[in-house]
Design an enzyme around this catalytic site. Sequence first.
Site, mmCIF file in Angstrom:
data_model
loop_
_atom_site.group_PDB
_atom_site.id
_atom_site.type_symbol
_atom_site.label_atom_id
_atom_site.label_comp_id
_atom_site.label_asym_id
_atom_site.label_seq_id
_atom_site.Cartn_x
_atom_site.Cartn_y
_atom_site.Cartn_z
ATOM 1 N N GLN A 54 0.805 -1.213 0.000
ATOM 2 C CA GLN A 54 0.000 0.000 0.000
ATOM 3 C C GLN A 54 0.846 1.274 0.000
ATOM 4 O O GLN A 54 0.327 2.360 -0.171
ATOM 5 C CB GLN A 54 -0.931 -0.028 1.209
ATOM 6 C CG GLN A 54 -1.897 -1.184 1.139
ATOM 7 C CD GLN A 54 -2.827 -1.256 2.330
ATOM 8 O OE1 GLN A 54 -2.508 -1.914 3.305
ATOM 9 N NE2 GLN A 54 -3.955 -0.595 2.266
ATOM 10 N N HIS A 74 -1.313 -5.822 -12.685
ATOM 11 C CA HIS A 74 -0.866 -5.752 -14.076
ATOM 12 C C HIS A 74 -1.733 -6.593 -15.017
ATOM 13 O O HIS A 74 -1.824 -6.304 -16.197
ATOM 14 C CB HIS A 74 0.604 -6.202 -14.169
ATOM 15 C CG HIS A 74 1.514 -5.344 -13.349
ATOM 16 N ND1 HIS A 74 2.685 -5.789 -12.782
ATOM 17 C CD2 HIS A 74 1.396 -4.055 -12.959
ATOM 18 C CE1 HIS A 74 3.250 -4.811 -12.087
ATOM 19 N NE2 HIS A 74 2.488 -3.753 -12.179
ATOM 20 N N ASP A 89 2.308 0.538 -8.304
ATOM 21 C CA ASP A 89 3.682 0.355 -8.802
ATOM 22 C C ASP A 89 4.622 1.381 -8.165
ATOM 23 O O ASP A 89 5.788 1.096 -7.890
ATOM 24 C CB ASP A 89 3.746 0.519 -10.331
ATOM 25 C CG ASP A 89 3.146 -0.680 -11.062
ATOM 26 O OD1 ASP A 89 2.640 -1.600 -10.395
ATOM 27 O OD2 ASP A 89 3.183 -0.678 -12.307
ATOM 28 N N ARG A 114 3.971 0.263 12.942
ATOM 29 C CA ARG A 114 3.687 -1.080 12.426
ATOM 30 C C ARG A 114 3.765 -1.041 10.897
ATOM 31 O O ARG A 114 3.000 -0.318 10.252
ATOM 32 C CB ARG A 114 2.297 -1.531 12.885
ATOM 33 C CG ARG A 114 1.917 -2.844 12.267
ATOM 34 C CD ARG A 114 0.572 -3.425 12.718
ATOM 35 N NE ARG A 114 0.325 -4.544 11.824
ATOM 36 C CZ ARG A 114 -0.800 -4.756 11.147
ATOM 37 N NH1 ARG A 114 -1.829 -3.941 11.284
ATOM 38 N NH2 ARG A 114 -0.900 -5.774 10.319
ATOM 39 N N HIS A 159 1.575 -9.241 4.860
ATOM 40 C CA HIS A 159 0.344 -8.456 4.754
ATOM 41 C C HIS A 159 -0.188 -8.641 3.330
ATOM 42 O O HIS A 159 -0.185 -7.726 2.510
ATOM 43 C CB HIS A 159 0.611 -6.975 5.067
ATOM 44 C CG HIS A 159 -0.621 -6.182 5.390
ATOM 45 N ND1 HIS A 159 -0.799 -5.511 6.580
ATOM 46 C CD2 HIS A 159 -1.745 -5.934 4.675
ATOM 47 C CE1 HIS A 159 -1.960 -4.885 6.577
ATOM 48 N NE2 HIS A 159 -2.559 -5.128 5.422
ATOM 49 N N ASN A 203 -1.113 -10.696 8.751
ATOM 50 C CA ASN A 203 -2.154 -9.688 8.930
ATOM 51 C C ASN A 203 -3.496 -10.246 8.472
ATOM 52 O O ASN A 203 -3.619 -10.743 7.348
ATOM 53 C CB ASN A 203 -1.859 -8.448 8.078
ATOM 54 C CG ASN A 203 -2.998 -7.432 8.167
ATOM 55 O OD1 ASN A 203 -3.203 -6.826 9.217
ATOM 56 N ND2 ASN A 203 -3.755 -7.259 7.093
ATOM 57 N N GLU A 204 -4.488 -10.154 9.342
ATOM 58 C CA GLU A 204 -5.874 -10.461 8.987
ATOM 59 C C GLU A 204 -6.013 -11.749 8.176
ATOM 60 O O GLU A 204 -6.462 -11.731 7.013
ATOM 61 C CB GLU A 204 -6.500 -9.298 8.225
ATOM 62 C CG GLU A 204 -6.537 -8.022 9.024
ATOM 63 C CD GLU A 204 -7.408 -6.941 8.386
ATOM 64 O OE1 GLU A 204 -7.911 -7.174 7.282
ATOM 65 O OE2 GLU A 204 -7.595 -5.886 9.010
ATOM 66 N N ASN A 344 -7.680 -5.605 14.679
ATOM 67 C CA ASN A 344 -7.915 -4.551 13.691
ATOM 68 C C ASN A 344 -9.405 -4.287 13.695
ATOM 69 O O ASN A 344 -10.197 -5.191 13.423
ATOM 70 C CB ASN A 344 -7.512 -5.000 12.276
ATOM 71 C CG ASN A 344 -6.004 -5.061 12.096
ATOM 72 O OD1 ASN A 344 -5.252 -4.755 13.008
ATOM 73 N ND2 ASN A 344 -5.579 -5.456 10.912
ATOM 74 N N TYR A 346 -12.762 -1.675 12.684
ATOM 75 C CA TYR A 346 -13.258 -0.542 11.903
ATOM 76 C C TYR A 346 -14.737 -0.288 12.207
ATOM 77 O O TYR A 346 -15.085 0.732 12.742
ATOM 78 C CB TYR A 346 -13.021 -0.756 10.397
ATOM 79 C CG TYR A 346 -11.539 -0.657 10.029
ATOM 80 C CD1 TYR A 346 -10.959 0.558 9.710
ATOM 81 C CD2 TYR A 346 -10.710 -1.784 10.048
ATOM 82 C CE1 TYR A 346 -9.602 0.660 9.399
ATOM 83 C CE2 TYR A 346 -9.355 -1.696 9.753
ATOM 84 C CZ TYR A 346 -8.805 -0.468 9.429
ATOM 85 O OH TYR A 346 -7.458 -0.376 9.144
ATOM 86 N N GLU A 414 -4.980 -1.839 14.216
ATOM 87 C CA GLU A 414 -5.448 -0.949 13.144
ATOM 88 C C GLU A 414 -6.770 -0.336 13.542
ATOM 89 O O GLU A 414 -7.639 -1.021 14.091
ATOM 90 C CB GLU A 414 -5.724 -1.705 11.830
ATOM 91 C CG GLU A 414 -4.526 -2.021 11.007
ATOM 92 C CD GLU A 414 -4.892 -2.730 9.691
ATOM 93 O OE1 GLU A 414 -5.970 -2.467 9.123
ATOM 94 O OE2 GLU A 414 -4.073 -3.545 9.251
HETATM 95 C C1 BGC Z 1 -6.203 -3.924 6.096
HETATM 96 C C2 BGC Z 1 -5.517 -2.720 5.548
HETATM 97 C C3 BGC Z 1 -6.519 -1.761 4.936
HETATM 98 C C4 BGC Z 1 -7.484 -1.352 6.009
HETATM 99 C C5 BGC Z 1 -8.450 -0.235 5.655
HETATM 100 C C6 BGC Z 1 -7.518 -3.638 6.747
HETATM 101 O O1 BGC Z 1 -8.387 -4.658 6.423
HETATM 102 O O2 BGC Z 1 -5.335 -4.630 6.950
HETATM 103 O O3 BGC Z 1 -4.544 -3.141 4.644
HETATM 104 O O4 BGC Z 1 -5.919 -0.664 4.334
HETATM 105 O O5 BGC Z 1 -8.215 -2.495 6.378
HETATM 106 O O6 BGC Z 1 -9.514 -0.590 4.838
#
Ligand code: BGC
Length: 517
Positions: A54, A74, A89, A114, A159, A203-204, A344, A346, A414
């Site tokens: 990212q 690609h 890229d 991290r 990741h 990760n995840e 993580n 959200y 996260e």
């Molecule tokens: C991921 C990240 C992503 C973030 C935000 C997570 O699921 O680990 O790579 O950018 O969510 O959407």
Amino acid sequence: MTFLFLVLAIADCLFSQSFAYGVHGSHAHLFSEEVSNISFPKNFMWGYATAAYQLEGAWNEDGKGESVWDYDAHNHPDWWPAGQNLIGDVGVDAYHHTDEDVALLAKQGVNTYRFSIAWPRILPTGHIDNINQKGIDYYKDLIQKLKARNIEPLVTMHHWDNPRAIEDEGGFLNESIIPAFVDYATLLFDNFGDDVKWWVTFNEPKQTCGGGYDVGGISPQNIHRGTGGYICAHNLLRAHAKVYRLYESKYKATQKGRVSMVMDESWSEPASNSSADIEAAERINLMTYGWYAHPIVFGDYPDIMKERVAERSSKQGFSTSRLPAFTDEEKAEIKGTYDFLTINMYSSQLAAAQDEAPYTDISLASDISVTVYQPDDWEKTVTDWFKVVPWGARHLVTWIRDTYGDEKGIIVTENGYHDSGNVFDDLDTRGRYHKLYLSNINDAIYKDGVNVTGYMAWSLWNDIEWYAGIVVNLGHYHVDFDSPNRTRTPKASAAYYQQVVTTGCLVDTCEPSPKDL
Ligand code: BGC
């Protein structure tokens, strides 16, 4: 999480980190905007999180091999927003901005960073017989510069960016990935272990396996519905266990670090106080977060998961469960393979009981058979699944403590806020989001006694959001993707987060932390 996967995840009603508010058993009102005025403890880990694909760019520079994400960018431009498939890229060009970026992290005042190491940058073919010294040098330089500024590296080994060559061998569907990953981890411990004290293997994994091999939405999208996710997870968990044991037996005594895995969860709140909805919410939390947490804490998948997948598999004509079983030796090896717990987070969702999904539907979602949804009046962001649900953060970490214990600490690895189109933010959006989530985490610490020990914001920069490119942003710094230098400019959220991490306080003045007295 990627946009495409999220759309699919909503369809599957499951694996998103999605959905939002209310108070246990009652979701009929909006969340409180009241913000805690108790300081976080002085030793709290404050950081930013990011990932190689990212951010780094330099996708084929200095001997780096191709990752599955390079390959799909690609070869599958249609998986990306129009014209954005090649944006990774160059990315944020972090590969060429180490000094500037470490200075920005230091300016923000964080004590932890991290980041992930790109496996194909170090091992271009994925295997140990072809080591790319320039890749090792790049990360050594980054780590040294972080340490010089008293910023602790927290390193993710994987990741999502598998070397394409490993994928050609079957990726996580082939158990040959286990020794390859152990060799890669050995190289990392040998080269960086003197300086890195915080490691996470994957990760995840829920996204890696669900999105990568089952539901779709994460590269390589090698889809085997209802089986691929479980096979991937099984190999991934065995690889994790072996790396943990390797560190424990060979490195821990001298390097004195910690190893864990980063898991994500969209908190599922019971949609009502009925026992059926409470059971449904518990089931989904166990079969998503617990899919990984149960093995690393207790040595096996949750009972409910083993029972349900075995029963549905049998009714579907499979001679054995689609969920592979650990041997006794493997159970012993994996049990307790974490030195800290992770989350993580959200968004959140409501979970309601439903009828058993038809047996003709062979999928991870129907194995769970729980209805999840977000009420329409929950606060929206630019991303459909992503509603702002600060209270979910408190319920989630409390549930993790209640289910898995918190003696080793729980780090929020996260959290971040989606807006759109590489924009600048203001204090009413991203800053407020972090404030409200952090206030709920603060309540979890002081009111519920949960041992949350750190918080990593995603992320410092507007980076590449997987198949969403730069249509979705989470950064505290705007990045000018039209400028060759990828100019970084702070947003309002950068100033707010800087104030929080340097004072430990979410508002203008705070009471000291009782933990520091
Ligand atoms: C991921 C990240 C992503 C973030 C935000 C997570 O699921 O680990 O790579 O950018 O969510 O959407």
